[in-house]
Scaffold this motif. Structure first.
Motif, PDB file in Angstrom:
ATOM      1  N   LEU C  84       0.871  -1.172   0.000  1.00  0.00           N
ATOM      2  CA  LEU C  84       0.000   0.000   0.000  1.00  0.00           C
ATOM      3  C   LEU C  84       0.904   1.216   0.000  1.00  0.00           C
ATOM      4  O   LEU C  84       1.706   1.407   0.917  1.00  0.00           O
ATOM      5  N   ASN C  85       0.803   1.996  -1.038  1.00  0.00           N
ATOM      6  CA  ASN C  85       1.714   3.129  -1.171  1.00  0.00           C
ATOM      7  C   ASN C  85       1.263   4.306  -0.350  1.00  0.00           C
ATOM      8  O   ASN C  85       0.128   4.754  -0.450  1.00  0.00           O
ATOM      9  N   GLY C  86       2.190   4.800   0.431  1.00  0.00           N
ATOM     10  CA  GLY C  86       1.883   5.975   1.238  1.00  0.00           C
ATOM     11  C   GLY C  86       3.132   6.393   1.982  1.00  0.00           C
ATOM     12  O   GLY C  86       4.124   5.675   1.988  1.00  0.00           O
ATOM     13  N   PRO C  87       3.109   7.551   2.598  1.00  0.00           N
ATOM     14  CA  PRO C  87       4.298   7.998   3.324  1.00  0.00           C
ATOM     15  C   PRO C  87       4.582   7.079   4.503  1.00  0.00           C
ATOM     16  O   PRO C  87       3.671   6.611   5.168  1.00  0.00           O
ATOM     17  N   LEU C  88       5.869   6.847   4.735  1.00  0.00           N
ATOM     18  CA  LEU C  88       6.245   5.921   5.798  1.00  0.00           C
ATOM     19  C   LEU C  88       5.769   6.409   7.153  1.00  0.00           C
ATOM     20  O   LEU C  88       5.446   5.635   8.036  1.00  0.00           O
ATOM     21  N   ALA C  98      -6.391   2.218   5.949  1.00  0.00           N
ATOM     22  CA  ALA C  98      -6.005   1.736   4.625  1.00  0.00           C
ATOM     23  C   ALA C  98      -5.861   0.215   4.624  1.00  0.00           C
ATOM     24  O   ALA C  98      -6.318  -0.470   3.709  1.00  0.00           O
ATOM     25  N   LEU C  99      -5.244  -0.307   5.687  1.00  0.00           N
ATOM     26  CA  LEU C  99      -5.082  -1.764   5.789  1.00  0.00           C
ATOM     27  C   LEU C  99      -6.452  -2.427   5.878  1.00  0.00           C
ATOM     28  O   LEU C  99      -6.723  -3.432   5.218  1.00  0.00           O
ATOM     29  N   ALA C 100      -7.315  -1.830   6.694  1.00  0.00           N
ATOM     30  CA  ALA C 100      -8.634  -2.437   6.887  1.00  0.00           C
ATOM     31  C   ALA C 100      -9.395  -2.502   5.566  1.00  0.00           C
ATOM     32  O   ALA C 100     -10.077  -3.494   5.282  1.00  0.00           O
ATOM     33  N   ALA C 101      -9.254  -1.459   4.770  1.00  0.00           N
ATOM     34  CA  ALA C 101      -9.984  -1.437   3.489  1.00  0.00           C
ATOM     35  C   ALA C 101      -9.583  -2.605   2.615  1.00  0.00           C
ATOM     36  O   ALA C 101     -10.405  -3.208   1.923  1.00  0.00           O
ATOM     37  N   VAL C 102      -8.306  -2.947   2.632  1.00  0.00           N
ATOM     38  CA  VAL C 102      -7.812  -4.062   1.804  1.00  0.00           C
ATOM     39  C   VAL C 102      -8.204  -5.405   2.423  1.00  0.00           C
ATOM     40  O   VAL C 102      -8.672  -6.314   1.731  1.00  0.00           O
ATOM     41  N   ILE C 103      -8.018  -5.495   3.747  1.00  0.00           N
ATOM     42  CA  ILE C 103      -8.233  -6.789   4.398  1.00  0.00           C
ATOM     43  C   ILE C 103      -9.714  -7.154   4.402  1.00  0.00           C
ATOM     44  O   ILE C 103     -10.097  -8.327   4.275  1.00  0.00           O
ATOM     45  N   VAL C 201      -1.163  -1.388  -4.319  1.00  0.00           N
ATOM     46  CA  VAL C 201      -2.530  -0.889  -4.163  1.00  0.00           C
ATOM     47  C   VAL C 201      -2.478   0.561  -3.721  1.00  0.00           C
ATOM     48  O   VAL C 201      -1.730   0.904  -2.815  1.00  0.00           O
ATOM     49  N   THR C 202      -3.238   1.386  -4.372  1.00  0.00           N
ATOM     50  CA  THR C 202      -3.349   2.762  -3.884  1.00  0.00           C
ATOM     51  C   THR C 202      -4.391   2.753  -2.775  1.00  0.00           C
ATOM     52  O   THR C 202      -5.514   2.318  -2.991  1.00  0.00           O
ATOM     53  N   PRO C 203      -4.016   3.202  -1.610  1.00  0.00           N
ATOM     54  CA  PRO C 203      -4.969   3.133  -0.497  1.00  0.00           C
ATOM     55  C   PRO C 203      -6.181   4.011  -0.773  1.00  0.00           C
ATOM     56  O   PRO C 203      -6.062   5.063  -1.397  1.00  0.00           O
TER      57      PRO C 203
END
Lengths: 330, 636, 250
Positions: C84-88, C98-103, C201-203
């Motif tokens: 998931l691309n985003g700032p560290l 963002a993780l929840a959306a994918v999971i 994946v773009t979050p």
């Protein structure tokens, strides 16, 4: 701040001490302090008595689901009774780590964990400082009071004690029904800390950390402990690496010790470990890194390689003539 | 006589042939190896090691008896052939004075062989050296008995064949003695005795022929080949798989040795050629300190596996494989040039891939990958930062064709970095310009390779090669013999590299560098680092430096030069196998036996290991690097 | 068991001093490595799937350099890796969302995360993720056992005590160090995994978070100890006498 909720838990048949000290701080920064106590004994005299002077209102929350609650249960229980955008304070312990983040999502408030200082300003903004990057960085965060917040407070928190309140708190008992929790507490177990030594009884301790965890270095530590008629203990990473048994771990999730002498070798002095040191031991720290946090707390500091130092110390301790002379009046 | 005369050779040869075929098929199933280059050097090596038997006399007690058996045997080969085949009708001895003279020489040969066997037997049975495996003593005695039986039966046959005076055997030969004993006997008796002796010889010979491929005697057949195919370059390790490029090797399903078929054919030939002499084990420091490793037992187990067809699982324990310091004492000693180090490295490659490695080694690998050094230290903290020589780091303003590559131990070791300082001082004061590699803390990858992480080694090798080329260096100087070995034998396409002792020794000769005299009367000894001495043949340079210091008392010590005893090396920093005593502790005892006041070495690993050992031993002996000593004595 | 491992690439500071530039830690100057707790996460996932079958999906939220931890997960045996691309240094709440959306879109039995990350040390994402997914959560887990009802987990709390919980699946667990012994991954293994695909994946857009990082700063150095300098032997003698006097040693 207008209103602050402080979440406390029952420890044995009393309220946890650290929660009370958090209340004492809260009275200094908020107009209204509400103590939310998770209580499961039948009788309420104890919490009511203990909370006197610490808060304006006390909510005694009871219910089966609140006995070892998870975030879903606690969140459900709280969301029914708190106003929107509440400000919560909670001591950063294993319960807070387990429930805090999830409860903040359920209550839809921002979350900041393990803070070491808190300042409110007149602009209705609150600045919170927490330690990051292994304690080497102070990170300053800002939250807006109007949006609420769930804040867990580190045991290393430095805050001034507020005023003791004159009148007794208004006590409200709230019984909560939490249905169908998908996480169910089974039992508490004592970790198998069976070892050959009870660290709590040892007067002279030699503590090793990540910098002294190789088998050779531990052997050296054990030789030194023998020379000073003490015992070896360690911080968590040494146990994780399988070098010493769990019984030797000192810290928040290990044993608490109160020796007379604490010689820390190759140990950085993280809060989780030092929290296991009780009383006022005389702390001697040996570390290659002059910036190691342990030098803040130690009485004596030596910047050196732990193994090299211990070798010299062993011969110094075994030198009988010096022992005799040290007994003579100076 | 002709029934057994045909029968026995035919059956014997068939059985022998079948055994050879079985041994050959195992060789064919083995992994490839590249040993067909440099024919001239191979022949030279074969001549000196194989025919001149140069290493045999390193253990004269058994070496000289072996020479007494080997050379006469070679001489007697035609005689032996004729003797064995005489049973076939139509085959008879050649005639003529030359043959007669030759036969007399063979009698002498037989006598010498027997005396050799007697000496060897006495050595085995009375002296019982520890390097001989006690359980296999009966076999050793049996072999000697068979060989003795062969020469005696030959002698008896020779002596009793002809009774006229023209066929008198030379006195003081076995045959001559037999003739003396039978001088009074009648001809028929002698003839019968002779026939029996011949038959006995026939049986013994073909019997022995079948024992040879099933025992340590197989070295008689494969030994010379093993020497011919021996690795000519010291200090090297085999690639992941011969015949594949590095990219191709990356595609392999697995690397390293997991089963017998993963050994190369040269490894199998090694196993075949082991004569169970135990010299490798006698010199191995791991054996001396009681680790699980014994090189001879390792090879012997391999021999057993090879003889059984090479299908069973490998019997080697992880403890054994991780005990080897790669010091090379075993390979230096072996009379049939058996190789060990690359087998252990190949075994380790498989274990690393399967995740079976000591935890400290895996941490070292991760640190090497992350920070370029195995110590978990940030690259920015590397020496010479924090020292006076930080201005020597190569940059736009600091350039020189001479580059000092410290390697990660000098860059981060508390004691070792003093060697780095000494090298810089020495080079400056002897007027040699130089720069230090900017990435001074980066490891050469030498140990990563020998601990089995080939790809990590390749990554470091590529990074270092690029960095070295970027400085435009024409000569690389190092004070760490492991680095020297890596640059000379593991890397390719680098400018030449030299150890600081070589630079100094050359400077003493060419530029007349002078030292202040040492009149302290302190006795100095030199500990030869494994990777300076054995692996790279540099024994003289450090000694010439010490000899150039006027008045310096320099003594010999036990186990020096090519028999130097390993200090434990880098392995001791990352893995502590079960042992009775530490290698460095044993070595410091050997040093203390000489009553030396100072032990000088030329390797930072040796320096630190020996310094710690001296402290543990409670000794006040000074442990110093040769650069520090040279600097101290340098005339202003 | 279908296991999702949420892992994080963190800066490897080693023993350097943390560089703070313009009041922020300059993360870019450090090499990256897998967060220490997450090593135990991957190992536990491997252990559970080796025992009970199933597959492992490795998920990370971060920048391009964070891909290395996914490579490592693939080299260890993860079947799938999602980036998931985003700032560290994104806020944990947004990372969790963002993780929840994918999971949420997958079938999973367990989501494993590390107890906390070595950079931010917040111990937040696991708990938030569970609440967002509406599944039970347990933190500081030191033992996981598959049972008929789900999993039996042990949490390590103060004083070395252990709490045992029966947890129904699906659930989120955050694992403490020491739960197992993470296996070594050879460099060759990681390089071979370089050919496997990582799904980027773009979050999804997630709401802003009401926490603002004001600054990073070095804590004031307080050296409370009296530092002894000089010859180590002499210091050792002094310390030995302190141990005797203050330590009650005969």
């Amino acid at each position: 701040m207008n209103q602050v909720f402080v979440l406390l838990r029952q420890v044995q048949h009393d309220i946890d001490e650290l929660g009370l000290s958090l209340l004492a701080f809260a009275t200094g920064i908020a107009d209204e302090v509400v103590a939310v106590v998770l209580w499961h004994d039948d009788r309420l005299e104890c919490p009511v008595a203990r909370l006197r002077g610490y808060c304006h209102e006390a909510w005694i929350m009871r219910g089966e689901g609140l006995f070892h609650p998870d975030a879903l249960a606690l969140g459900a229980a709280l969301s029914g009774v708190v106003p929107p955008h509440p400000v919560f304070l909670m001591h950063h312990d294993s319960l807070a780590m387990d429930t805090g983040p999830g409860v903040s999502v359920i209550l839809d408030v921002p979350f900041v964990s393990n803070i070491v200082s808190l300042e409110s300003d007149s602009d209705r903004k609150t600045r919170l400082v927490k330690k990051e990057y292994g304690g080497q960085v102070d990170a300053v965060y800002e939250v807006s009071q109007s949006l609420g917040c769930f804040i867990t407070v580190s045991g290393a928190f430095q805050g001034s004690v507020g005023k003791v309140l004159a009148q007794a708190p208004r006590v409200v008992e709230k019984v909560v029904r939490v249905v169908n929790s998908r996480r169910c507490w089974l039992r508490n177990e004592q970790a198998d800390l069976s070892g050959d030594v009870d660290l709590a009884k040892v007067e002279r301790l030699l503590a090793v950390g990540r910098g002294m965890q190789e088998p050779e270095q531990i052997a050296l530590a054990e030789e030194t402990a023998l020379a000073m008629a003490g015992a070896v203990c360690c911080s968590r990473p040494v146990v994780d690496a399988g070098r010493l048994g769990k019984a030797r771990q000192v810290g928040i999730s290990g044993t608490s010790v109160s020796p007379k002498i604490y010689l820390a070798c190759g140990l950085s002095g993280s809060f989780q470990h030092m929290a296991g040191l009780r009383g006022a031991p005389f702390i001697i720290a040996v570390n290659k890194n002059p910036r190691a946090p342990i030098f803040e707390r130690a009485d004596i500091g030596v910047v050196a390689d732990g193994a090299e130092f211990l070798r010299e110390l062993i011969s110094a301790l075994n030198d009988k003539s010096a022992a005799v002379s040290s007994k003579q009046p100076s | 006589m002709w029934v057994p005369g045909i029968f026995i050779p035919i059956i014997g040869t068939i059985l022998f042939g079948r055994l050879l075929l079985r041994r050959w098929s195992v060789l064919r199933k083995a992994a490839p190896d590249k040993r067909f280059d440099q024919l001239r050097s191979r022949l030279r090596h074969l001549w000196s090691l194989g025919f001149l038997q140069q290493r045999q006399t390193h253990y004269p007690g058994t070496g000289i008896p072996h020479l007494c058996i080997f050379f006469p045997f070679l001489l007697s080969l035609p005689h032996l052939a004729v003797l064995v085949l005489q049973g076939i009708p139509g085959v008879s001895e050649p005639q003529g004075r030359a043959w007669v003279f030759y036969s007399h020489l063979c009698d002498v040969a037989a006598t010498v062989i027997f005396l050799g066997c007697l000496a060897a037997l006495a050595y085995r049975v009375w002296l019982r050296p520890t390097r001989f495996n006690a359980a296999r003593q009966p076999l050793g005695v049996l072999i000697l008995a068979i060989v003795s039986g062969l020469v005696w039966s030959d002698a008896i046959f020779r002596a009793t064949r002809f009774t006229d005076v023209t066929h008198l055997c030379w006195p003081f030969t076995l045959a001559g003695v037999v003739q003396l004993l039978f001088s009074g006997a009648a001809q028929p008796v002698q003839a019968t005795v002779g026939s029996v002796a011949w038959l006995l010889h026939e049986l013994l010979f073909f019997g022995f022929l079948c024992i040879v491929p099933c025992s340590k005697q197989f070295h008689e057949i494969t030994g010379l080949a093993n020497i011919f195919y021996a690795r000519l370059e010291q200090g090297t390790i085999k690639p992941l798989r011969h015949g594949l490029t590095e990219q191709q090797a990356e595609e392999l399903n697995e690397v390293g040795i997991r089963r017998f078929a993963d050994f190369t054919w040269k490894h199998v030939l090694d196993f075949y050629s082991c004569a169970d002499c135990g010299r490798c084990t006698d010199q191995c420091p791991a054996v001396a300190v009681g680790r699980a490793l014994s090189p001879r037992e390792f090879t012997y187990a391999g021999q057993r596996l090879a003889f059984e067809g090479g299908d069973s699982a490998l019997p080697y324990s992880s403890e054994e494989i991780w005990s080897c310091t790669t010091c090379g004492a075993c390979e230096q000693e072996c009379p049939v040039a058996i190789e060990y180090i690359e087998k252990f490295v190949d075994l380790r490659r498989a274990m690393v891939e399967d995740g079976e490695l000591p935890a400290a080694v895996s941490r070292a690998f991760e640190s090497l990958e992350q920070h370029g050094n195995p110590w978990g230290r940030a690259a920015s903290a590397a020496w010479p930062r924090g020292s006076a020589h930080v201005n020597k780091i190569a940059s736009a303003s600091a350039q020189s064709p001479v580059l000092f590559f410290p390697d990660s131990f000098i860059a981060f070791g508390d004691r070792a970095r003093a060697v780095g300082d000494a090298v810089c001082e020495l080079l400056t004061r002897t007027g040699k310009s130089f720069v230090i590699l900017p990435q001074s803390g980066r490891d050469s990858g030498h140990e990563a390779r020998r601990f089995g992480e080939e790809f990590l080694f390749m990554k470091l090798r590529d990074l270092n090669t690029q960095a070295i080329h970027d400085t435009g260096a024409q000569l690389i100087v190092t004070a760490d013999p492991h680095t020297l070995n890596a640059f000379r034998h593991d890397y390719a396409g680098l400018p030449p590299s030299a150890h600081i002792t070589e630079i100094l020794a050359e400077a003493i000769v060419s530029r007349g560098i002078e030292f202040k005299p040492d009149h302290s009367g302190k006795l100095h000894v030199f500990h030869d680092p494994c990777y300076l001495g054995r692996h790279n043949g540099i024994y003289e340079a450090p000694r010439s430096i010490l000899r150039s210091i006027p008045g310096l008392k320099f003594g010999q010590m036990r186990k020096q030069c090519d028999r130097s005893f390993c200090c434990g090396g880098p392995l001791s920093f990352f893995h502590q196998p079960k042992e009775n005593v530490r290698m460095a502790d044993m070595r410091i005892q050997q040093v203390l036996e000489t009553h030396a006041d100072v032990v000088v070495t030329a390797c930072p690993w040796c320096l630190v290991n020996l310094t710690e050992a001296a402290k543990s031993a409670g000794s006040s002996i000074e442990v110093i690097d040769i650069t520090e000593l040279a600097l101290r004595q340098l005339r202003d | 068991m279908e296991i999702v491992c949420c892992i994080k690439s963190v800066p490897n500071i080693a023993d350097e001093e943390v560089q703070i530039v313009h009041q922020k830690v300059s993360v870019g100057t450090y090499p990256r490595c897998l967060n220490e707790c997450d090593r135990y996460v991957l190992e536990e996932a491997l252990r559970l799937t080796e025992l009970h079958g199933g597959s492992i999906t490795a998920l990370t939220f971060g920048d391009t350099e964070s891909e290395d931890v996914l490579r490592r997960a693939l080299a260890l045996g993860a079947t799938e890796a999602v980036m998931l691309n985003g700032p560290l240094e994104e806020e944990p709440r947004r990372v969790a969302a963002a993780l929840a959306a994918v999971i949420r879109r997958r079938h999973f039995d367990l989501v494993l995360t590390g107890a906390q990350s070595s950079d931010r040390q917040g111990a937040e994402v696991g708990g938030m993720l569970a609440a967002m997914l509406g599944v039970p959560f347990a933190s500081l887990v030191v033992a996981v056992e598959r049972k008929e009802y789900g999993v039996l987990v042990h949490r390590e709390i103060e004083g070395g005590e252990l709490e045992a919980y029966e947890v129904e699946l699906p659930a989120v667990l955050s694992l403490q160090t020491g739960i197992n012994t993470p296996r070594y991954v050879s460099m060759r293994g990681i390089r071979k995994a370089a050919t496997k695909t990582i799904t980027a994946v773009t979050p999804e857009a997630v709401p802003d978070v009401a926490v603002r990082l004001v600054e990073h700063r070095h804590p004031p150095t307080v050296v409370g100890a009296k530092m002894l300098c000089g010859d180590l032997k002499a210091i050792a003698v002094e310390v030995a006498s302190m141990i005797r006097e203050r330590g009650g040693l005969q």
